[in-house]
Design a protein around this motif. Sequence first.
Motif, PDB file in Angstrom:
ATOM      1  N   ILE A 115       1.039  -1.171   0.194  1.00  0.00           N
ATOM      2  CA  ILE A 115      -0.587  -0.176   0.143  1.00  0.00           C
ATOM      3  C   ILE A 115       0.717   1.576   0.266  1.00  0.00           C
ATOM      4  N   ASP A 116       1.683   0.871   0.806  1.00  0.00           N
ATOM      5  CA  ASP A 116       2.865   2.520   1.258  1.00  0.00           C
ATOM      6  C   ASP A 116       3.135   2.663  -0.395  1.00  0.00           C
ATOM      7  N   PHE A 117       3.718   1.818  -1.198  1.00  0.00           N
ATOM      8  CA  PHE A 117       4.095   1.693  -2.210  1.00  0.00           C
ATOM      9  C   PHE A 117       3.160   2.108  -3.499  1.00  0.00           C
ATOM     10  N   TYR A 118       2.775   1.598  -3.538  1.00  0.00           N
ATOM     11  CA  TYR A 118       2.101   2.559  -4.730  1.00  0.00           C
ATOM     12  C   TYR A 118       1.248   4.051  -3.820  1.00  0.00           C
ATOM     13  N   PHE A 119       1.242   3.803  -2.402  1.00  0.00           N
ATOM     14  CA  PHE A 119       0.796   5.186  -2.392  1.00  0.00           C
ATOM     15  C   PHE A 119       1.669   6.638  -3.122  1.00  0.00           C
ATOM     16  N   ARG A 120       2.940   6.342  -2.801  1.00  0.00           N
ATOM     17  CA  ARG A 120       3.877   7.054  -3.609  1.00  0.00           C
ATOM     18  C   ARG A 120       4.037   7.269  -4.310  1.00  0.00           C
ATOM     19  N   TRP A 121       3.781   6.263  -5.386  1.00  0.00           N
ATOM     20  CA  TRP A 121       3.415   6.720  -6.870  1.00  0.00           C
ATOM     21  C   TRP A 121       1.705   6.911  -7.545  1.00  0.00           C
ATOM     22  N   ILE A 122       0.907   7.394  -6.456  1.00  0.00           N
ATOM     23  CA  ILE A 122       0.199   8.269  -6.566  1.00  0.00           C
ATOM     24  C   ILE A 122       0.643   9.506  -6.051  1.00  0.00           C
ATOM     25  N   MET A 123       1.510   9.977  -5.179  1.00  0.00           N
ATOM     26  CA  MET A 123       1.655  11.063  -4.852  1.00  0.00           C
ATOM     27  C   MET A 123       1.935  11.620  -5.834  1.00  0.00           C
ATOM     28  N   ILE A 124       3.663  11.071  -6.755  1.00  0.00           N
ATOM     29  CA  ILE A 124       4.096  11.384  -7.712  1.00  0.00           C
ATOM     30  C   ILE A 124       2.539  11.813  -9.125  1.00  0.00           C
ATOM     31  N   ILE A 125       1.997  11.362  -8.684  1.00  0.00           N
ATOM     32  CA  ILE A 125       1.585  11.507  -9.449  1.00  0.00           C
ATOM     33  C   ILE A 125       0.368  12.794  -9.791  1.00  0.00           C
ATOM     34  N   GLY A 126      -0.130  12.350  -8.449  1.00  0.00           N
ATOM     35  CA  GLY A 126      -0.566  13.611  -8.015  1.00  0.00           C
ATOM     36  C   GLY A 126      -0.075  14.782  -8.228  1.00  0.00           C
ATOM     37  N   ILE A 127       1.291  15.080  -7.469  1.00  0.00           N
ATOM     38  CA  ILE A 127       2.262  16.310  -7.675  1.00  0.00           C
ATOM     39  C   ILE A 127       2.210  17.012  -8.809  1.00  0.00           C
ATOM     40  N   ILE A 128       2.696  15.919  -9.830  1.00  0.00           N
ATOM     41  CA  ILE A 128       2.755  16.268 -11.604  1.00  0.00           C
ATOM     42  C   ILE A 128       1.132  16.640 -12.098  1.00  0.00           C
ATOM     43  N   ALA A 129       0.614  16.404 -11.586  1.00  0.00           N
ATOM     44  CA  ALA A 129      -0.744  16.861 -12.245  1.00  0.00           C
ATOM     45  C   ALA A 129      -1.488  18.141 -11.650  1.00  0.00           C
ATOM     46  N   SER A 130      -1.388  18.664 -10.288  1.00  0.00           N
ATOM     47  CA  SER A 130      -1.664  19.040  -9.635  1.00  0.00           C
ATOM     48  C   SER A 130      -0.028  20.714 -10.494  1.00  0.00           C
ATOM     49  N   CYS A 131       0.926  19.952 -10.769  1.00  0.00           N
ATOM     50  CA  CYS A 131       1.640  21.167 -11.240  1.00  0.00           C
ATOM     51  C   CYS A 131       1.531  21.695 -12.714  1.00  0.00           C
ATOM     52  N   ILE A 132       0.781  20.821 -13.297  1.00  0.00           N
ATOM     53  CA  ILE A 132       0.768  20.716 -14.776  1.00  0.00           C
ATOM     54  C   ILE A 132      -0.690  21.241 -14.731  1.00  0.00           C
ATOM     55  N   TYR A 133      -1.668  21.607 -13.875  1.00  0.00           N
ATOM     56  CA  TYR A 133      -2.977  22.548 -13.611  1.00  0.00           C
ATOM     57  C   TYR A 133      -2.568  23.650 -13.243  1.00  0.00           C
ATOM     58  N   ALA A 134      -1.291  23.634 -12.494  1.00  0.00           N
ATOM     59  CA  ALA A 134      -1.270  25.121 -12.091  1.00  0.00           C
ATOM     60  C   ALA A 134      -0.718  25.763 -12.414  1.00  0.00           C
ATOM     61  N   TYR A 135       0.149  25.000 -13.874  1.00  0.00           N
ATOM     62  CA  TYR A 135       1.066  26.046 -15.019  1.00  0.00           C
ATOM     63  C   TYR A 135      -0.563  26.245 -15.794  1.00  0.00           C
ATOM     64  N   THR A 136      -0.481  25.408 -16.119  1.00  0.00           N
ATOM     65  CA  THR A 136      -1.427  25.979 -17.012  1.00  0.00           C
ATOM     66  C   THR A 136      -3.315  26.773 -16.964  1.00  0.00           C
ATOM     67  N   THR A 137      -3.480  26.564 -15.508  1.00  0.00           N
ATOM     68  CA  THR A 137      -4.902  27.818 -15.205  1.00  0.00           C
ATOM     69  C   THR A 137      -4.170  29.740 -14.693  1.00  0.00           C
ATOM     70  N   GLY A 138      -1.849  29.215 -14.762  1.00  0.00           N
ATOM     71  CA  GLY A 138      -1.882  30.543 -13.905  1.00  0.00           C
ATOM     72  C   GLY A 138      -1.778  30.774 -12.552  1.00  0.00           C
ATOM     73  N   ARG A 139      -2.866  29.691 -12.005  1.00  0.00           N
ATOM     74  CA  ARG A 139      -2.885  30.187 -10.398  1.00  0.00           C
ATOM     75  C   ARG A 139      -1.453  29.909  -9.388  1.00  0.00           C
ATOM     76  N   LEU A 140      -0.329  29.770  -9.885  1.00  0.00           N
ATOM     77  CA  LEU A 140       0.662  30.093  -9.401  1.00  0.00           C
ATOM     78  C   LEU A 140       1.931  31.447  -9.643  1.00  0.00           C
ATOM     79  N   ASP A 141       1.272  31.789 -10.691  1.00  0.00           N
ATOM     80  CA  ASP A 141       1.922  32.761 -11.135  1.00  0.00           C
ATOM     81  C   ASP A 141       2.932  33.731 -10.060  1.00  0.00           C
ATOM     82  N   ALA A 142       1.971  33.904  -8.694  1.00  0.00           N
ATOM     83  CA  ALA A 142       2.330  34.959  -7.877  1.00  0.00           C
ATOM     84  C   ALA A 142       3.878  34.239  -7.051  1.00  0.00           C
TER      85      ALA A 142
END
Length: 221
Positions: A115-142
Amino acid sequence: MSIYEITLLIHVLLFCYWIGADVGVFYSSKFVVDSTLSQETRLTAAKIMLGCDLLPRICMSLMLTVGGVLSHYLGIEHPMWQMIGIILLGPVWLTLVLVLHFKHNASFIPKLTAIDFYFRWIMIIGIIASCIYAYTTGRLDAAPWLIIKLLGFAFLIFCGLMIRVNLKGFVSTYIKLFSNSQTDEDNKLMVISLNKVKPWVITIWVVLIFEAAIGIAKPMF
């Protein structure tokens, strides 16, 4: 001290203990694989290594929560559901780390390890996805440098997974040390396994220093 200053202090301490303890793990591991040493010496070195190894795991589990709270004080708005998730992530991940460390002989540990192993993969995918979202929407422009720090953290998790995958030979022989039943081939396997993880360990140190530099410089890309 303000809440922001206390959180910032915790953030700095997590960085220091992460990289500091990791160096201790790296140094003590060479005594564990040294077949010229006695069984007692190698087991003592292993005990020190495993004790030190808990600290980086603790620091990693809490880093996103502390970083998320810091981003709030830097003016990054989080929806209520997201802030709750950020705050809960640290304690939940920390609990998982502590249970795996202190209850390693329990019958449920193999399943929890998976569970821990797959949880970490989910974290990696989730972080990358959130960064793509933040970049494309300008959420972290500041504070665009936060995207770099988040991607760096995702890579740190990946490095940890690669260490786990390449450390299997080390773990299998380490177990034999308790009964002093390891062979010369086992000892060689331990050394080979440790050599495989060294590049990943050094990469973690480099990325951590880079992350700290980004946090200090806060470059506006």
